[in-house]
Motif scaffolding. Structure first.
Motif, PDB file in Angstrom:
ATOM      1  N   ALA A   8     -11.668   1.392   3.197  1.00  0.00           N
ATOM      2  CA  ALA A   8     -11.702   0.184   2.173  1.00  0.00           C
ATOM      3  C   ALA A   8     -11.149  -0.969   2.649  1.00  0.00           C
ATOM      4  O   ALA A   8     -12.290  -2.063   2.752  1.00  0.00           O
ATOM      5  CB  ALA A   8     -10.796   0.492   0.857  1.00  0.00           C
ATOM      6  N   ALA A  40      -5.143   2.435  -4.906  1.00  0.00           N
ATOM      7  CA  ALA A  40      -6.051   3.893  -4.779  1.00  0.00           C
ATOM      8  C   ALA A  40      -5.169   5.128  -4.947  1.00  0.00           C
ATOM      9  O   ALA A  40      -3.920   5.048  -5.073  1.00  0.00           O
ATOM     10  CB  ALA A  40      -6.764   3.502  -3.390  1.00  0.00           C
ATOM     11  N   GLU A  41      -6.050   6.105  -4.772  1.00  0.00           N
ATOM     12  CA  GLU A  41      -5.566   7.342  -4.963  1.00  0.00           C
ATOM     13  C   GLU A  41      -4.119   7.634  -4.114  1.00  0.00           C
ATOM     14  O   GLU A  41      -4.388   7.207  -2.940  1.00  0.00           O
ATOM     15  CB  GLU A  41      -6.523   8.563  -4.753  1.00  0.00           C
ATOM     16  N   GLU A  63      -5.664  -4.235  -4.845  1.00  0.00           N
ATOM     17  CA  GLU A  63      -6.705  -3.032  -5.336  1.00  0.00           C
ATOM     18  C   GLU A  63      -6.565  -2.033  -4.507  1.00  0.00           C
ATOM     19  O   GLU A  63      -6.337  -0.710  -4.951  1.00  0.00           O
ATOM     20  CB  GLU A  63      -7.978  -3.651  -5.561  1.00  0.00           C
ATOM     21  N   ILE A  64      -6.708  -2.319  -3.324  1.00  0.00           N
ATOM     22  CA  ILE A  64      -6.713  -0.922  -2.214  1.00  0.00           C
ATOM     23  C   ILE A  64      -5.326  -0.251  -2.290  1.00  0.00           C
ATOM     24  O   ILE A  64      -5.302   0.860  -2.465  1.00  0.00           O
ATOM     25  CB  ILE A  64      -7.086  -1.554  -0.696  1.00  0.00           C
ATOM     26  N   TRP A  72       0.875  -1.032   0.052  1.00  0.00           N
ATOM     27  CA  TRP A  72       0.090   0.117  -0.013  1.00  0.00           C
ATOM     28  C   TRP A  72       1.057   1.193  -0.042  1.00  0.00           C
ATOM     29  O   TRP A  72       0.696   2.041   0.902  1.00  0.00           O
ATOM     30  CB  TRP A  72      -0.927   0.055   1.200  1.00  0.00           C
ATOM     31  N   ASN A  90      -8.095   6.583   3.495  1.00  0.00           N
ATOM     32  CA  ASN A  90      -9.042   5.878   2.492  1.00  0.00           C
ATOM     33  C   ASN A  90      -8.712   4.551   2.330  1.00  0.00           C
ATOM     34  O   ASN A  90      -9.671   3.649   2.098  1.00  0.00           O
ATOM     35  CB  ASN A  90      -8.717   6.418   1.207  1.00  0.00           C
ATOM     36  N   ARG A  91      -7.449   4.205   2.423  1.00  0.00           N
ATOM     37  CA  ARG A  91      -7.011   2.764   2.240  1.00  0.00           C
ATOM     38  C   ARG A  91      -7.600   1.580   3.439  1.00  0.00           C
ATOM     39  O   ARG A  91      -8.203   0.694   3.337  1.00  0.00           O
ATOM     40  CB  ARG A  91      -5.665   2.474   2.034  1.00  0.00           C
TER      41      ARG A  91
END
Length: 175
Positions: A140, A164-165, A160-161, A108, A136-137
């Motif tokens: 999720a 993220a942005e 996928e997490i 991440w 945010n991660r």
């Protein structure tokens, strides 16, 4: 599966900023479902004061946060981890200890706010942004129906997490 509490370890090289932010965020946002820990491959021994300031200003816990080695979590008497997330590209590329229990892993990565140079406002802005990306991660992650996903599906969702942005530019294949 019972309603057990999952152990989560966030790894970074120095364990001063990103992994510390993640530990605090999950400690609060995942309370009752997750135990949060952080560590570093080469811990600096001190937590970045701007990280502590951003956490405190956002009403996240800072008590007990400390920069420590990932070796603390590779001993037989350490908590068995269910999830291990690298949050910096350097830690993701290093040879990690063997974690008891074979936890799910993912990368991440986000850019290091402690590497930002400039005035105090620029540094604080970088930490606030890193906090937001990590929050945010973790949001999720905590929303995942972990008990309902098989290992392959869960692993895919965790990866996928990490995309993220705010994902850091270098994304290792293996965490």
């Amino acid at each position: 599966m019972s309603d057990r509490i999952f152990n989560v370890l966030f790894l970074c090289t120095g364990n001063t900023a990103r992994s510390i932010l993640a530990e605090s965020i999950l400690r609060k946002d995942g309370a009752g479902r997750f135990n949060a820990f952080s560590a570093g491959s080469q811990p600096k021994g001190v937590v970045n004061p701007v990280a502590l300031e951003v956490l405190a200003d956002s009403n996240y816990p800072i008590d007990g946060l400390r920069s420590k080695s990932w070796q603390e979590f590779a001993t037989p008497d350490a908590p068995v981890m269910d999830f291990v997330f690298t949050v910096c590209d350097n830690a993701a590329g290093e040879a990690c200890p063997v974690w008891p229990g074979q936890p799910m892993t993912a990368h991440w990565g986000i850019d290091d706010p402690a590497a930002v140079e400039g005035c105090d406002l620029d540094k604080e802005r970088a930490f606030v942004q890193a906090f937001r990306f990590m929050k945010n991660r973790i949001g999720a992650f905590t929303a995942l129906p972990i008990k309902m996903l098989d290992g392959v599906a869960l692993g895919a969702r965790l990866r996928e997490i990490g995309q993220a942005e705010g994902a850091s530019h270098r994304r290792p294949e293996v965490a």
